[in-house]
Design a protein around this motif. Structure first.
Motif, mmCIF file in Angstrom:
data_model
loop_
_atom_site.group_PDB
_atom_site.id
_atom_site.type_symbol
_atom_site.label_atom_id
_atom_site.label_comp_id
_atom_site.label_asym_id
_atom_site.label_seq_id
_atom_site.Cartn_x
_atom_site.Cartn_y
_atom_site.Cartn_z
ATOM 1 N N ASN A 2 -1.473 -19.658 12.375
ATOM 2 C CA ASN A 2 -0.459 -19.507 13.413
ATOM 3 C C ASN A 2 0.381 -20.764 13.594
ATOM 4 O OD1 ASN A 2 -0.577 -16.905 14.116
ATOM 5 N ND2 ASN A 2 -1.684 -17.176 16.047
ATOM 6 N N HIS A 4 1.177 -22.825 11.153
ATOM 7 C CA HIS A 4 2.133 -22.813 10.046
ATOM 8 C C HIS A 4 3.280 -21.847 10.342
ATOM 9 C CE1 HIS A 4 3.574 -23.485 6.018
ATOM 10 N NE2 HIS A 4 3.637 -22.182 5.805
ATOM 11 N N ALA A 5 2.950 -20.656 10.867
ATOM 12 C CA ALA A 5 3.987 -19.675 11.198
ATOM 13 C C ALA A 5 4.929 -20.220 12.253
ATOM 14 C CB ALA A 5 3.333 -18.370 11.665
ATOM 15 N N ALA A 6 4.362 -20.919 13.246
ATOM 16 C CA ALA A 6 5.204 -21.493 14.303
ATOM 17 C C ALA A 6 6.146 -22.538 13.718
ATOM 18 C CB ALA A 6 4.319 -22.113 15.393
ATOM 19 N N LEU A 8 7.284 -22.561 10.661
ATOM 20 C CA LEU A 8 8.323 -21.846 9.902
ATOM 21 C C LEU A 8 9.410 -21.309 10.837
ATOM 22 C CD1 LEU A 8 6.510 -19.835 7.070
ATOM 23 C CD2 LEU A 8 7.389 -22.171 7.077
ATOM 24 N N TYR B 44 2.620 -9.988 13.800
ATOM 25 C CA TYR B 44 3.120 -10.935 14.803
ATOM 26 C C TYR B 44 3.692 -10.161 15.989
ATOM 27 C CZ TYR B 44 2.577 -14.309 11.064
ATOM 28 O OH TYR B 44 2.053 -15.081 10.072
ATOM 29 N N TRP B 48 6.083 -13.670 19.438
ATOM 30 C CA TRP B 48 6.770 -14.100 18.220
ATOM 31 C C TRP B 48 8.153 -13.470 18.141
ATOM 32 C CZ3 TRP B 48 4.899 -17.813 15.017
ATOM 33 C CH2 TRP B 48 3.557 -18.174 15.201
ATOM 34 N N LEU B 68 8.849 -14.274 5.017
ATOM 35 C CA LEU B 68 8.426 -15.671 4.914
ATOM 36 C C LEU B 68 7.139 -15.893 5.702
ATOM 37 C CD1 LEU B 68 11.867 -17.519 5.335
ATOM 38 C CD2 LEU B 68 10.601 -17.120 3.217
ATOM 39 N N LEU B 69 7.096 -15.345 6.931
ATOM 40 C CA LEU B 69 5.899 -15.507 7.762
ATOM 41 C C LEU B 69 4.701 -14.806 7.135
ATOM 42 C CD1 LEU B 69 7.174 -14.948 11.424
ATOM 43 C CD2 LEU B 69 6.675 -17.107 10.291
ATOM 44 N N ALA B 73 5.077 -18.672 3.507
ATOM 45 C CA ALA B 73 5.970 -19.456 2.655
ATOM 46 C C ALA B 73 5.902 -20.945 2.977
ATOM 47 C CB ALA B 73 7.407 -18.958 2.832
ATOM 48 N N GLY B 74 6.264 -21.767 1.991
ATOM 49 C CA GLY B 74 6.307 -23.211 2.201
ATOM 50 C C GLY B 74 7.527 -23.610 3.009
ATOM 51 N N ILE B 75 7.524 -24.841 3.495
ATOM 52 C CA ILE B 75 8.620 -25.300 4.342
ATOM 53 C C ILE B 75 9.916 -25.443 3.549
ATOM 54 C CG2 ILE B 75 9.453 -27.284 5.701
ATOM 55 C CD1 ILE B 75 6.620 -27.518 6.798
ATOM 56 N N THR B 78 11.406 -22.129 2.942
ATOM 57 C CA THR B 78 11.988 -21.614 4.186
ATOM 58 C C THR B 78 13.351 -22.261 4.455
ATOM 59 O OG1 THR B 78 9.765 -21.306 5.039
ATOM 60 C CG2 THR B 78 11.546 -21.271 6.643
#
Lengths: 106, 237
Positions: A2, A4-6, A8, B44, B48, B68-69, B73-75, B78
């Motif tokens: 979570n 990491h998702a935040a 992103l 989510y 979210w 992506l979520l 995915a990597g930064i 993104t």
């Protein structure tokens, strides 16, 4: 997961904000004549682009050959020329499109 | 109108801004519901969905963001994806640099909230009252985001239980742009910018396909209009 998702979500927000603000930051003091010129002519061109963008997934090679989009699109143009009322044109075109895809070309 | 006191004019601006924003309402609520449902299915929930609608507020990017979520995915991926999907906003902002110049306290939010649909409502430069032009533009921008947040919230709450007999309502977005295009056409004498936008984009779509045509089309439009500058520029002044 979570966290990491935040991160992103925040990255997507930050990049989007940066893209929207960048021209305003770059041309803050004085607007170059070229940018003013683009400000004059780009809007009409971009609206044309957005029309095509919305219709990009319309399939014209098999039935109904894009007929609902064509008919409803022409209805929007016709209503707008006739009444000059955007809300009426959008409502009318959308209702016609919904009838076409649900009842005429299901 | 000039003589009526300030307190009486503001509600008129609010009402006119609301009427202007109405065409976007149906489209945003429906697209937002679609987003909320997909995001919820990806695991989510409501927080979210609302956070993305408030912070990102870019329809197509949020749809891409679900993947992506979900894929973790990597930064860097993104960042690059967001730049590609949202690069068109550079062009919206460039063409509003002059118009938003004196918007003062409303300016940061107006820039933040400059979506495709808000742009299409405000790019003609028409306002009911030149003195309150910035308040009017601010309110149109704000109403639109409220519709979007409402849609994202509803989709997330209702999930897949929504009785969706409204097939085809997504055409309201297309209709909005066609109506804007027609109105702009009727109001201007020089149709070369509009035709450039339409035909250059169509050309890029046919040549490059529906996945990769948008940014090349914007560059081609900018190039053509730049080359035509001598011709069109003199008329604009």
């Amino acid at each position: 997961m979570n966290t990491h998702a935040a991160i992103l979500v925040l990255v997507m927000a930050a990049v989007t904000i940066l893209l929207r603000f960048l021209p305003f930051l770059v041309f803050r003091k004085r607007t170059p004549a070229y940018i003013s010129y683009l400000g004059e002519v780009l809007p009409a061109a971009i609206i044309g682009l957005l029309v095509i963008y919305c219709l990009k997934d319309t399939v014209i090679t098999r039935a109904p050959f894009g007929a609902p989009e064509l008919i409803a699109g022409l209805a929007v143009v016709g209503l707008q020329v006739w009444k000059r009322n955007s809300l009426l044109s959008i409502l009318g075109g959308t209702v016609i499109y919904m009838v076409l895809v649900q009842a005429v070309f299901p | 109108m000039e003589k009526s006191p300030e307190a009486e004019r503001k509600p008129v601006i609010v009402r006119k801004a609301f009427l202007k924003s109405l065409p976007v309402m149906a489209g945003y609520v429906v697209l937002g519901i679609g987003f909320g449902i997909l995001l919820r299915n990806a695991g989510y929930g409501v927080l979210w969905s609302v956070a993305m609608a408030v912070l990102i507020y870019a329809g197509s990017m949020q749809y891409v963001g679900i993947d992506l979520l979900a894929g973790g995915a990597g930064i860097l991926t993104t960042i690059l994806t967001t730049v590609m999907v949202n690069a068109r906003h550079l062009f919206y902002s460039i063409s509003m640099v002059d118009r938003y110049k004196n918007a003062g306290k409303y300016k940061p939010y107006m820039i933040f909230a400059l979506t495709d649909e808000t742009y299409s409502l405000l790019c003609d430069g028409e306002t009911p009252d030149s003195e309150h032009a910035d308040l009017y533009r601010f309110l149109v921008s704000l109403f639109n985001q409220l519709y979007w947040i409402t849609g994202c919230l509803l989709g997330s709450l209702l999930g897949a239980v929504l009785p969706f007999s409204s097939a085809g309502i997504e055409f309201s977005m297309t209709a909005l742009f066609i109506a804007s295009f027609t109105e702009q056409w009727l109001r201007t004498k020089d149709h070369i910018p509009a035709l450039t936008g339409l035909l250059a984009t169509l050309l890029c779509l046919v040549v490059l396909g529906p996945e990769n045509f948008l940014i090349p089309a914007m560059l081609l439009i900018t190039l053509i209009l730049t080359l035509l500058r001598g011709r069109l520029g003199r008329k604009a002044v």
